[in-house]
Design an enzyme around this catalytic site. Structure first.
Site, PDB file in Angstrom:
ATOM      1  N   GLU A   1       1.172  63.500  55.521  1.00 56.69           N
ATOM      2  CA  GLU A   1       2.292  61.960  56.401  1.00 56.69           C
ATOM      3  C   GLU A   1       1.103  61.327  56.742  1.00 56.69           C
ATOM      4  OE1 GLU A   1       5.638  64.605  58.557  1.00 56.69           O
ATOM      5  OE2 GLU A   1       3.495  65.226  59.756  1.00 56.69           O
TER       6      GLU A   1
ATOM      7  N   ASN B   1      -9.758  71.878  62.961  1.00 57.14           N
ATOM      8  CA  ASN B   1     -10.316  70.915  63.874  1.00 57.14           C
ATOM      9  C   ASN B   1     -12.220  70.936  64.857  1.00 57.14           C
ATOM     10  OD1 ASN B   1      -7.332  70.273  63.690  1.00 57.14           O
ATOM     11  ND2 ASN B   1      -6.774  70.665  65.151  1.00 57.14           N
TER      12      ASN B   1
ATOM     13  N   SER C   1      -2.397  69.827  60.689  1.00 55.52           N
ATOM     14  CA  SER C   1      -1.093  69.700  59.384  1.00 55.52           C
ATOM     15  C   SER C   1      -1.490  69.275  58.624  1.00 55.52           C
ATOM     16  CB  SER C   1       0.496  69.228  60.265  1.00 55.52           C
ATOM     17  OG  SER C   1      -0.414  67.639  60.796  1.00 55.52           O
TER      18      SER C   1
ATOM     19  N   ASN D   1      -3.264  62.282  65.825  1.00 54.09           N
ATOM     20  CA  ASN D   1      -3.479  62.865  64.804  1.00 54.09           C
ATOM     21  C   ASN D   1      -4.167  61.250  64.041  1.00 54.09           C
ATOM     22  OD1 ASN D   1       0.143  63.052  65.285  1.00 54.09           O
ATOM     23  ND2 ASN D   1      -1.181  65.118  65.292  1.00 54.09           N
TER      24      ASN D   1
ATOM     25  N   ALA E   1       3.700  77.025  65.705  1.00 49.79           N
ATOM     26  CA  ALA E   1       4.911  77.525  64.734  1.00 49.79           C
ATOM     27  C   ALA E   1       4.629  77.543  62.260  1.00 49.79           C
ATOM     28  CB  ALA E   1       6.354  76.993  65.092  1.00 49.79           C
TER      29      ALA E   1
ATOM     30  N   ASN F   1      -6.170  64.060  62.129  1.00 45.99           N
ATOM     31  CA  ASN F   1      -6.183  64.841  60.753  1.00 45.99           C
ATOM     32  C   ASN F   1      -6.540  64.370  60.029  1.00 45.99           C
ATOM     33  OD1 ASN F   1      -3.981  66.273  63.087  1.00 45.99           O
ATOM     34  ND2 ASN F   1      -2.298  66.039  61.373  1.00 45.99           N
TER      35      ASN F   1
ATOM     36  N   LYS G   1       0.509  61.115  71.016  1.00 46.64           N
ATOM     37  CA  LYS G   1      -0.113  62.315  69.761  1.00 46.64           C
ATOM     38  C   LYS G   1      -0.452  61.428  68.866  1.00 46.64           C
ATOM     39  CE  LYS G   1       0.752  66.093  67.825  1.00 46.64           C
ATOM     40  NZ  LYS G   1       2.544  66.306  67.085  1.00 46.64           N
TER      41      LYS G   1
ATOM     42  N   ASN H   1       6.481  64.047  63.021  1.00 50.06           N
ATOM     43  CA  ASN H   1       5.067  63.687  63.631  1.00 50.06           C
ATOM     44  C   ASN H   1       5.148  62.007  62.783  1.00 50.06           C
ATOM     45  OD1 ASN H   1       3.943  65.881  64.240  1.00 50.06           O
ATOM     46  ND2 ASN H   1       3.157  66.659  61.910  1.00 50.06           N
TER      47      ASN H   1
HETATM   48  O1  KPL Z   1      -0.969  67.969  65.421  1.00 51.27           O
HETATM   49  C1  KPL Z   1      -1.694  67.916  65.708  1.00 51.27           C
HETATM   50  C2  KPL Z   1      -1.879  68.689  63.753  1.00 51.27           C
HETATM   51  O2  KPL Z   1      -2.393  69.230  63.238  1.00 51.27           O
HETATM   52  O3  KPL Z   1      -0.632  67.506  63.001  1.00 51.27           O
HETATM   53  C3  KPL Z   1      -3.031  68.505  66.293  1.00 51.27           C
HETATM   54  C4  KPL Z   1      -2.988  68.290  67.131  1.00 51.27           C
HETATM   55  C5  KPL Z   1      -4.121  67.393  65.094  1.00 51.27           C
HETATM   56  C6  KPL Z   1      -3.560  70.254  65.997  1.00 51.27           C
HETATM   57  O4  KPL Z   1      -4.223  70.436  64.680  1.00 51.27           O
END
Ligand code: KPL
Length: 289
Positions: free
Chosen positions: A256, A193, A244, A179, A123, A183, A175, A97
């Site tokens: 992260e 979210n 995450s 994030n 997952a 996040n 992405k 990520n």
């Molecule tokens: O990628 C994600 C994460 O939680 O790291 C999102 C897109 C915010 C989905 O929860």
């Protein structure tokens, strides 16, 4: 058929092991393997997978196909643990990520073919031997250096599992924007979210963060949509998700943040663009410990 090696046996490592056909040998490389083999099943398909487990220092034969499925903050060290096994014929797929770890690895291993993946697969591990494939997403993969060739990847990664990207840096940035926008706020406000777009105070905070992200997209002349527009859509689509970062925080694992807002602030310094709202969020996350 060349063996496939995977660094990291968490949910993403297991998911990628499960993509491999049954006749393919898959090996996990772990810091301290407890058993010589590792079996797991994948729900809801109830498929069973058997892999072997090794410590990096036990391995002596060169690795040709490697998937790095660790968290971003562990990825470079994990790669360094197998550096003695990597040759000019090695291909590596990075699943991390955020941004920063992919570039650090590409710089550290200039002789190796490096691919990066931006994934929306969902997952999680229900227990150590059960993986739940909760949401079928997309794996967008492209080359991080000139050694990484689309045709070479197609030799070992089933083509229905990914889509090739000619400009992976832009894909990773899209992405990354999402994030950075979502996040850290889910951790600050301890919410799913969806709450970020329901609660006016949270939404306005997200907008301020996104305005700074847009300045950085423009500074790099990246042709991407406004971060706020995209982040709001993602919050709607993933309303029930615990990000995450929130999951890491609640499990008392490192987050992260350095590969999300932390990396954004490094870029802000490089491009001399003030990002006070993101700096504030970064400090708040660090102070949470
Ligand atoms: O990628 C994600 C994460 O939680 O790291 C999102 C897109 C915010 C989905 O929860």
């Amino acid at each position: 058929m060349q063996d496939i090696y995977i660094l990291g046996s968490g949910a993403m490592g297991c998911l990628w092991a499960s993509y491999c056909p049954p006749e393919q040998s898959v090996h996990f490389i772990q810091r301290a393997p407890k058993e010589a083999t590792f079996s797991f099943q994948v729900l809801p398909y109830a498929t069973k997978h058997v892999t072997t487990c090794h410590a990096a220092n036990e391995l002596i034969h060169p690795i040709e196909r490697l998937i790095v499925a660790t968290k971003a903050y562990d990825a470079l060290a994990a790669m360094q643990s197998v550096a003695h096994l990597l040759t000019d014929a090695t291909q590596v797929v990075l699943l991390q990520n955020g941004l920063g770890s992919q570039q650090a690895i590409t710089d550290a291993f200039p002789h190796v073919a490096i691919f990066a993946c931006s994934s929306t697969e969902g997952a999680y591990k229900q227990d150590s031997n059960t993986l739940v494939h909760a949401g079928k997403g997309q794996n967008l993969i492209g080359a991080m250096n000139h050694h990484a060739k689309k045709e070479a990847l197609a030799d070992w990664l089933p083509d229905h599992q990914y889509q090739w990207q000619d400009q992976i840096e832009v894909t990773l940035w899209r992405k990354f924007m999402i994030n950075c926008a979502i996040n850290p706020l889910t951790v600050l406000y301890q919410c799913q979210n969806g709450k970020l777009i329901e609660e006016p105070k949270y939404l306005s905070h997200m907008q301020q963060i996104c305005e700074e992200i847009d300045l950085l997209s423009q500074a790099q002349t990246l042709n991407v949509d406004s971060a706020f527009v995209v982040a709001r859509q993602v919050c709607q689509l993933t309303a029930q998700n615990f990000s995450s970062m929130l999951q890491d925080h609640r499990a008392q694992n490192p987050t992260e943040i350095d590969f999300m807002t932390g990396y954004l602030l490094k870029l802000a310094t490089r491009y001399k663009i003030p990002c006070p709202k993101n700096a504030e969020v970064y400090e708040s996350i660090l102070n949470l410990g």
